[in-house]
Design a protein around this motif. Structure first.
Motif, mmCIF file in Angstrom:
data_model
loop_
_atom_site.group_PDB
_atom_site.id
_atom_site.type_symbol
_atom_site.label_atom_id
_atom_site.label_comp_id
_atom_site.label_asym_id
_atom_site.label_seq_id
_atom_site.Cartn_x
_atom_site.Cartn_y
_atom_site.Cartn_z
ATOM 1 N N ALA A 1 0.828 -1.206 0.000
ATOM 2 C CA ALA A 1 0.000 0.000 0.000
ATOM 3 C C ALA A 1 0.867 1.263 0.000
ATOM 4 C CB ALA A 1 -0.935 -0.006 1.206
ATOM 5 N N GLU A 2 1.929 1.260 0.792
ATOM 6 C CA GLU A 2 2.818 2.424 0.845
ATOM 7 C C GLU A 2 3.562 2.635 -0.470
ATOM 8 O OE1 GLU A 2 4.409 3.186 5.253
ATOM 9 O OE2 GLU A 2 4.969 1.228 4.429
ATOM 10 N N ALA A 3 3.966 1.534 -1.098
ATOM 11 C CA ALA A 3 4.726 1.636 -2.344
ATOM 12 C C ALA A 3 3.875 2.154 -3.496
ATOM 13 C CB ALA A 3 5.315 0.273 -2.708
ATOM 14 N N LEU A 4 2.589 1.869 -3.488
ATOM 15 C CA LEU A 4 1.752 2.164 -4.650
ATOM 16 C C LEU A 4 0.729 3.273 -4.437
ATOM 17 C CD1 LEU A 4 1.085 -1.524 -5.700
ATOM 18 C CD2 LEU A 4 2.691 0.071 -6.745
ATOM 19 N N SER A 5 0.583 3.764 -3.221
ATOM 20 C CA SER A 5 -0.520 4.683 -2.941
ATOM 21 C C SER A 5 -0.048 6.033 -2.443
ATOM 22 C CB SER A 5 -1.434 4.085 -1.864
ATOM 23 O OG SER A 5 -1.870 2.805 -2.230
ATOM 24 N N THR A 6 -0.839 7.047 -2.743
ATOM 25 C CA THR A 6 -0.639 8.341 -2.113
ATOM 26 C C THR A 6 -1.654 8.527 -0.991
ATOM 27 O OG1 THR A 6 -2.055 9.371 -3.770
ATOM 28 C CG2 THR A 6 0.327 9.450 -4.149
ATOM 29 N N LYS A 7 -2.794 7.886 -1.117
ATOM 30 C CA LYS A 7 -3.835 7.893 -0.082
ATOM 31 C C LYS A 7 -4.297 6.453 0.120
ATOM 32 C CE LYS A 7 -4.806 12.442 0.163
ATOM 33 N NZ LYS A 7 -3.832 13.156 0.902
ATOM 34 N N MET A 8 -4.671 6.135 1.341
ATOM 35 C CA MET A 8 -5.196 4.798 1.601
ATOM 36 C C MET A 8 -6.270 4.862 2.666
ATOM 37 S SD MET A 8 -1.955 3.089 3.583
ATOM 38 C CE MET A 8 -0.735 3.644 2.426
ATOM 39 N N GLY A 9 -7.135 3.883 2.609
ATOM 40 C CA GLY A 9 -8.185 3.755 3.610
ATOM 41 C C GLY A 9 -8.114 2.368 4.207
ATOM 42 N N ILE A 10 -8.531 2.250 5.439
ATOM 43 C CA ILE A 10 -8.559 0.948 6.100
ATOM 44 C C ILE A 10 -10.009 0.594 6.352
ATOM 45 C CG2 ILE A 10 -7.892 -0.331 8.154
ATOM 46 C CD1 ILE A 10 -5.380 1.418 8.274
ATOM 47 N N MET A 11 -10.387 -0.554 5.809
ATOM 48 C CA MET A 11 -11.766 -1.016 5.954
ATOM 49 C C MET A 11 -11.856 -2.010 7.108
ATOM 50 S SD MET A 11 -13.196 -1.405 2.050
ATOM 51 C CE MET A 11 -12.602 -3.044 1.879
ATOM 52 N N VAL A 12 -12.991 -1.966 7.791
ATOM 53 C CA VAL A 12 -13.245 -2.861 8.908
ATOM 54 C C VAL A 12 -14.567 -3.560 8.652
ATOM 55 C CG1 VAL A 12 -13.610 -2.988 11.409
ATOM 56 C CG2 VAL A 12 -11.996 -1.340 10.463
ATOM 57 N N GLY B 1 -15.607 -5.749 6.426
ATOM 58 C CA GLY B 1 -16.111 -5.910 5.076
ATOM 59 C C GLY B 1 -16.568 -4.665 4.349
ATOM 60 N N GLY B 2 -16.092 -3.511 4.691
ATOM 61 C CA GLY B 2 -16.415 -2.376 3.852
ATOM 62 C C GLY B 2 -16.596 -1.042 4.535
ATOM 63 N N ILE B 3 -16.567 -0.989 5.846
ATOM 64 C CA ILE B 3 -16.718 0.280 6.542
ATOM 65 C C ILE B 3 -15.340 0.911 6.676
ATOM 66 C CG2 ILE B 3 -17.456 1.395 8.681
ATOM 67 C CD1 ILE B 3 -19.266 -1.105 9.129
ATOM 68 N N PHE B 4 -15.141 2.098 6.066
ATOM 69 C CA PHE B 4 -13.860 2.788 6.182
ATOM 70 C C PHE B 4 -13.748 3.412 7.570
ATOM 71 C CE2 PHE B 4 -13.651 2.666 1.562
ATOM 72 C CZ PHE B 4 -12.300 2.435 1.375
ATOM 73 N N ARG B 5 -12.730 3.007 8.298
ATOM 74 C CA ARG B 5 -12.497 3.561 9.630
ATOM 75 C C ARG B 5 -11.537 4.739 9.598
ATOM 76 N NH1 ARG B 5 -15.749 1.943 13.913
ATOM 77 N NH2 ARG B 5 -16.809 0.146 13.048
ATOM 78 N N CYS B 6 -10.665 4.770 8.603
ATOM 79 C CA CYS B 6 -9.725 5.883 8.500
ATOM 80 C C CYS B 6 -9.271 6.024 7.056
ATOM 81 C CB CYS B 6 -8.540 5.688 9.430
ATOM 82 S SG CYS B 6 -7.766 4.086 9.323
ATOM 83 N N PHE B 7 -8.877 7.244 6.705
ATOM 84 C CA PHE B 7 -8.466 7.534 5.340
ATOM 85 C C PHE B 7 -7.408 8.622 5.387
ATOM 86 C CE2 PHE B 7 -8.821 9.718 1.261
ATOM 87 C CZ PHE B 7 -8.745 8.634 0.398
ATOM 88 N N GLY B 8 -6.357 8.467 4.578
ATOM 89 C CA GLY B 8 -5.321 9.496 4.522
ATOM 90 C C GLY B 8 -4.040 8.943 3.942
ATOM 91 N N SER B 9 -2.971 9.711 4.063
ATOM 92 C CA SER B 9 -1.669 9.250 3.588
ATOM 93 C C SER B 9 -1.137 8.199 4.564
ATOM 94 C CB SER B 9 -0.696 10.424 3.527
ATOM 95 O OG SER B 9 -0.402 10.879 4.832
ATOM 96 N N SER B 10 -0.151 7.439 4.113
ATOM 97 C CA SER B 10 0.398 6.407 4.994
ATOM 98 C C SER B 10 1.008 7.047 6.244
ATOM 99 C CB SER B 10 1.434 5.559 4.265
ATOM 100 O OG SER B 10 2.550 6.323 3.888
ATOM 101 N N GLN B 11 1.662 8.182 6.090
ATOM 102 C CA GLN B 11 2.257 8.859 7.252
ATOM 103 C C GLN B 11 1.188 9.317 8.235
ATOM 104 O OE1 GLN B 11 5.533 8.830 7.905
ATOM 105 N NE2 GLN B 11 4.864 9.557 9.888
ATOM 106 N N HIS B 12 0.074 9.834 7.702
ATOM 107 C CA HIS B 12 -1.033 10.269 8.569
ATOM 108 C C HIS B 12 -1.585 9.085 9.355
ATOM 109 C CE1 HIS B 12 -4.772 12.066 9.935
ATOM 110 N NE2 HIS B 12 -5.415 11.068 9.365
ATOM 111 N N LYS C 1 -1.316 8.594 13.455
ATOM 112 C CA LYS C 1 -2.554 8.599 14.232
ATOM 113 C C LYS C 1 -2.876 7.247 14.847
ATOM 114 C CE LYS C 1 -7.241 10.256 14.195
ATOM 115 N NZ LYS C 1 -8.253 11.000 13.505
ATOM 116 N N PHE C 2 -2.641 6.158 14.100
ATOM 117 C CA PHE C 2 -3.072 4.845 14.561
ATOM 118 C C PHE C 2 -1.929 3.858 14.789
ATOM 119 C CE2 PHE C 2 -6.492 6.575 11.893
ATOM 120 C CZ PHE C 2 -7.514 6.613 12.829
#
Length: 100
Positions: free
Chosen positions: A35-46, A48-59, A63-64
């Motif tokens: 995800a870090e190698a290929l993305s500028t933004k990422m979201g983490i789903m919990v 089966g589909g609820i996004f709990r967080c969204f942002g850059s890998s550093q963010h 935060k988490f």
């Protein structure tokens, strides 16, 4: 996926995302490295589909990413359970010697 195939796919995804500046590539993965190698933004789903967080890998890391959370539920085994386990693992003699 073997390392050579994975690297090839990473190259293809990078070319698509850089060639088409106004497009988005949606990638699902369990690998933070990928995800870090290929993305500028990422979201983490919990669940089966609820996004709990969204942002850059550093963010997300700042935060988490302070550590791991581990929840363990155990019950205290009875003496009979311990003796049965010792028998199963052929440790009965060791257990008897240790209590003497």
């Amino acid at each position: 996926m073997d390392p050579e195939s994975r690297r090839f796919m990473w190259t293809v995804i990078e070319k698509i995302s850089h060639h088409r500046q106004k497009s988005a590539v949606v990638l699902t993965t369990h690998s933070m490295e990928e995800a870090e190698a290929l993305s500028t933004k990422m979201g983490i789903m919990v669940r089966g589909g609820i996004f709990r967080c969204f942002g850059s890998s550093q963010h997300l890391k700042s935060k988490f990413g302070t550590g791991y959370e581990l929840e363990v539920k155990i019950s205290k085994p009875s003496n009979e359970d311990l003796v049965n386990l010792a028998d199963k693992l052929s440790l009965r003699d060791d257990l008897t010697e240790a209590s003497s």
